[in-house]
Every structure is written in C-alpha cells, then in structure tokens.
Design a protein around this motif. Structure first.
Motif, PDB file in Angstrom:
ATOM      1  N   CYS A 291      -4.059  -0.950  -0.050  1.00 27.81           N
ATOM      2  CA  CYS A 291      -4.727  -2.032   0.679  1.00 27.81           C
ATOM      3  C   CYS A 291      -6.231  -1.745   0.611  1.00 27.81           C
ATOM      4  O   CYS A 291      -6.637  -0.613   0.306  1.00 27.81           O
TER       5      CYS A 291
ATOM      6  N   ARG B 172      -5.628  12.459   6.392  1.00 30.50           N
ATOM      7  CA  ARG B 172      -6.682  11.566   6.887  1.00 30.50           C
ATOM      8  C   ARG B 172      -7.331  12.260   8.083  1.00 30.50           C
ATOM      9  O   ARG B 172      -6.639  12.659   9.013  1.00 30.50           O
TER      10      ARG B 172
ATOM     11  N   ASN C 111      -8.453  -1.241   2.912  1.00 31.13           N
ATOM     12  CA  ASN C 111      -8.903  -0.180   3.826  1.00 31.13           C
ATOM     13  C   ASN C 111      -8.605   1.208   3.273  1.00 31.13           C
ATOM     14  O   ASN C 111      -9.471   2.084   3.263  1.00 31.13           O
ATOM     15  N   CYS C 112      -7.390   1.414   2.822  1.00 30.31           N
ATOM     16  CA  CYS C 112      -7.020   2.729   2.278  1.00 30.31           C
ATOM     17  C   CYS C 112      -7.787   3.009   0.985  1.00 30.31           C
ATOM     18  O   CYS C 112      -8.155   4.159   0.719  1.00 30.31           O
ATOM     19  N   HIS C 113      -8.061   1.970   0.192  1.00 27.29           N
ATOM     20  CA  HIS C 113      -8.836   2.139  -1.044  1.00 27.29           C
ATOM     21  C   HIS C 113     -10.237   2.670  -0.722  1.00 27.29           C
ATOM     22  O   HIS C 113     -10.696   3.647  -1.318  1.00 27.29           O
ATOM     23  N   VAL C 114     -10.906   2.052   0.241  1.00 28.75           N
ATOM     24  CA  VAL C 114     -12.249   2.495   0.624  1.00 28.75           C
ATOM     25  C   VAL C 114     -12.206   3.930   1.146  1.00 28.75           C
ATOM     26  O   VAL C 114     -13.050   4.762   0.797  1.00 28.75           O
ATOM     27  N   MET C 115     -11.212   4.242   1.984  1.00 29.63           N
ATOM     28  CA  MET C 115     -11.115   5.599   2.533  1.00 29.63           C
ATOM     29  C   MET C 115     -10.837   6.633   1.444  1.00 29.63           C
ATOM     30  O   MET C 115     -11.393   7.736   1.476  1.00 29.63           O
TER      31      MET C 115
ATOM     32  N   CYS D 266       0.834  -1.205   0.000  1.00 31.19           N
ATOM     33  CA  CYS D 266       0.000   0.000   0.000  1.00 31.19           C
ATOM     34  C   CYS D 266       0.870   1.257   0.000  1.00 31.19           C
ATOM     35  O   CYS D 266       1.771   1.397   0.831  1.00 31.19           O
TER      36      CYS D 266
ATOM     37  N   CYS E 131      -0.342   3.267   3.600  1.00 33.91           N
ATOM     38  CA  CYS E 131      -0.014   2.746   4.949  1.00 33.91           C
ATOM     39  C   CYS E 131       1.138   1.742   4.947  1.00 33.91           C
ATOM     40  O   CYS E 131       1.559   1.298   6.004  1.00 33.91           O
TER      41      CYS E 131
END
Length: 114
Positions: free
Chosen positions: A62, A84, A64-68, A22, A25
């Motif tokens: 990753c 963030r 999680n970071c994609h969704v955020m 990622c 992160c």
C-alpha cells in the motif's frame, strides 16, 4: 543524470500474485475501476544501490507501507519478520510463485540500520 527505466511488467506480475493486497499490512485499497497497490523495490534501483528490476526485488505494498519501506521506517529480517519502529509487527505475506531475494532484503536492512 540518467533516468532509470523500470519494468512495468515486473510490478504488474507481483501485484497480480498478491491481488493488489499489501504484503506488510494486508490492506487492499479499492478505487473506482478496481484496486490499487504499488510495486516497491526492496533494494533501490540506480546508484549507489544498484538493485535489480526483478520480481524477487519487488513487493506489493500500500502507499503507506511503500513510503515507510523507502524511508527505512520498515525493515525486513531474513526470516521475513517485518520490523517497524524497532519492533516486530508481523511477517511479510508471501505467495508460492513470488520468491524474495534475501540479498536485497539484507542490503535494505543494512542501509537503514547504520
């Protein structure tokens, strides 16, 4: 409604440059058969955003970071600082062969900072 055809080769190339790690992160997810990451468009494809399906508009992230990123919980400054929750949390990890389209970064940021 038309379905947008995405290039799997574009995402594969970006993931290869970053070894499935990622860019936000630095997590690398190991799964049976190898590692897992997602190719995330910075400027969304399709109307009304009309982002290009090119390597300079795709990040290796990753899940999680994609969704955020997609939901605007993460935005990126022009100097590639990752924001963030309104706070800087680091700098987007880059690769010498992976140029980032700053127009796409600006479009994404402006979309979510309205």
């Amino acid at each position: 409604m038309q379905r947008i055809v995405r290039s799997s080769a574009v995402k594969r190339q970006v993931k290869a440059w970053h070894d499935n790690r990622c860019q936000i992160c630095n997590v690398r997810i190991e799964v049976p058969g190898g590692s897992y990451s997602e190719g995330a468009h910075i400027r969304a494809l399709g109307s009304p955003h009309n982002g290009p399906d090119t390597t300079n508009n795709v990040l290796c992230l990753c899940p999680n970071c994609h969704v955020m990123l997609d939901a605007g919980a993460i935005v990126i400054e022009d100097d590639l600082t990752v924001i963030r929750g309104g706070q800087p949390t680091g700098v987007l990890r880059t690769h010498p062969q992976h140029a980032i389209n700053l127009e796409c970064v600006r479009h994404h940021r402006e979309r979510w900072r309205q």
